[in-house]
Motif scaffolding. Structure first.
Motif, PDB file in Angstrom:
ATOM      1  N   LEU A   1      34.474  23.367  29.524  1.00  0.00           N
ATOM      2  CA  LEU A   1      35.617  23.879  28.761  1.00  0.00           C
ATOM      3  C   LEU A   1      36.630  22.773  28.473  1.00  0.00           C
ATOM      4  O   LEU A   1      37.184  22.698  27.376  1.00  0.00           O
ATOM      5  N   VAL A   2      36.874  21.916  29.469  1.00  0.00           N
ATOM      6  CA  VAL A   2      37.799  20.799  29.271  1.00  0.00           C
ATOM      7  C   VAL A   2      37.270  19.874  28.182  1.00  0.00           C
ATOM      8  O   VAL A   2      38.028  19.409  27.312  1.00  0.00           O
ATOM      9  N   GLU A   3      35.984  19.630  28.219  1.00  0.00           N
ATOM     10  CA  GLU A   3      35.385  18.756  27.205  1.00  0.00           C
ATOM     11  C   GLU A   3      35.484  19.382  25.815  1.00  0.00           C
ATOM     12  O   GLU A   3      35.753  18.686  24.832  1.00  0.00           O
ATOM     13  N   GLN A   4      35.297  20.690  25.731  1.00  0.00           N
ATOM     14  CA  GLN A   4      35.441  21.373  24.440  1.00  0.00           C
ATOM     15  C   GLN A   4      36.879  21.288  23.935  1.00  0.00           C
ATOM     16  O   GLN A   4      37.120  21.040  22.757  1.00  0.00           O
ATOM     17  N   ALA A   5      37.837  21.490  24.829  1.00  0.00           N
ATOM     18  CA  ALA A   5      39.247  21.399  24.446  1.00  0.00           C
ATOM     19  C   ALA A   5      39.588  19.977  24.024  1.00  0.00           C
ATOM     20  O   ALA A   5      40.301  19.757  23.034  1.00  0.00           O
TER      21      ALA A   5
ATOM     22  N   ALA B   1      37.628  17.818  22.760  1.00  0.00           N
ATOM     23  CA  ALA B   1      37.008  17.549  21.472  1.00  0.00           C
ATOM     24  C   ALA B   1      37.857  18.078  20.314  1.00  0.00           C
ATOM     25  O   ALA B   1      37.778  17.554  19.201  1.00  0.00           O
ATOM     26  N   GLN B   2      38.686  19.084  20.580  1.00  0.00           N
ATOM     27  CA  GLN B   2      39.562  19.619  19.537  1.00  0.00           C
ATOM     28  C   GLN B   2      40.710  18.662  19.204  1.00  0.00           C
ATOM     29  O   GLN B   2      41.254  18.688  18.109  1.00  0.00           O
ATOM     30  N   PHE B   3      41.085  17.809  20.175  1.00  0.00           N
ATOM     31  CA  PHE B   3      42.250  16.947  19.993  1.00  0.00           C
ATOM     32  C   PHE B   3      41.915  15.460  19.886  1.00  0.00           C
ATOM     33  O   PHE B   3      42.804  14.639  19.728  1.00  0.00           O
ATOM     34  N   VAL B   4      40.640  15.116  19.976  1.00  0.00           N
ATOM     35  CA  VAL B   4      40.203  13.718  19.888  1.00  0.00           C
ATOM     36  C   VAL B   4      39.013  13.670  18.931  1.00  0.00           C
ATOM     37  O   VAL B   4      38.113  14.514  19.009  1.00  0.00           O
ATOM     38  N   ASP B   5      39.003  12.664  18.063  1.00  0.00           N
ATOM     39  CA  ASP B   5      37.877  12.549  17.128  1.00  0.00           C
ATOM     40  C   ASP B   5      36.693  11.852  17.795  1.00  0.00           C
ATOM     41  O   ASP B   5      36.740  11.509  18.979  1.00  0.00           O
TER      42      ASP B   5
ATOM     43  N   PRO C   1      43.233  10.082  18.942  1.00  0.00           N
ATOM     44  CA  PRO C   1      43.884  11.397  18.925  1.00  0.00           C
ATOM     45  C   PRO C   1      43.990  11.956  17.506  1.00  0.00           C
ATOM     46  O   PRO C   1      44.215  11.220  16.563  1.00  0.00           O
ATOM     47  N   ARG C   2      43.814  13.265  17.393  1.00  0.00           N
ATOM     48  CA  ARG C   2      43.956  13.954  16.103  1.00  0.00           C
ATOM     49  C   ARG C   2      45.382  14.508  16.023  1.00  0.00           C
ATOM     50  O   ARG C   2      45.675  15.572  16.536  1.00  0.00           O
ATOM     51  N   LYS C   3      46.243  13.755  15.381  1.00  0.00           N
ATOM     52  CA  LYS C   3      47.658  14.131  15.319  1.00  0.00           C
ATOM     53  C   LYS C   3      47.856  15.465  14.613  1.00  0.00           C
ATOM     54  O   LYS C   3      48.752  16.231  14.955  1.00  0.00           O
TER      55      LYS C   3
END
Length: 116
Positions: free
Chosen positions: A73-77, A79-83, A88-90
């Motif tokens: 779950l941490v890895e999935q989260a 992945a939402q905020f890092v490309d 980081p995906r601002k």
């Protein structure tokens, strides 16, 4: 050839008294060892140790599974905020941070109303 019911020279009836006594002694020793082993197996300390070991193993197994699930779950989260390059995906971080700040302010104002 000996007939059925007749004793042969290798039959148990031809054993000496010393051999019989040795067999009895050996059987007593084996029986005592078996009884000692049974006493240890049914002793409350042994039983509680076995139950405890099974419980610990079950908890450790569940904890291991929970850790693996949480890591996923941490890895999935993440992945939402890092490309894919680890940058980081601002465009996703800023709105999430604003929601977090809003929640903190909401909780703080609710506490302030209760106290005041």
């Amino acid at each position: 050839m000996a007939r059925v019911g007749e004793a042969s020279s290798t039959d148990k009836s031809a054993r000496t008294t010393a051999q019989i006594e040795a067999d009895i002694s050996r059987t007593r020793t084996q029986l005592a060892a078996t009884l000692d082993e049974l006493a240890v197996r049914v002793h409350p300390t042994t039983i509680s140790a076995q139950v405890k070991a099974k419980a610990v193993a079950a908890v450790e197994e569940k904890a291991g599974r929970a850790y693996v699930a949480a890591s996923g779950l941490v890895e999935q989260a993440r992945a939402q905020f890092v490309d894919e390059k680890g940058q980081p995906r601002k465009e996703r971080i800023v709105p999430a941070a604003l929601v977090g700040v809003g929640l903190v302010l909401l909780v703080a104002s609710a506490r302030k109303r209760r106290k005041g």
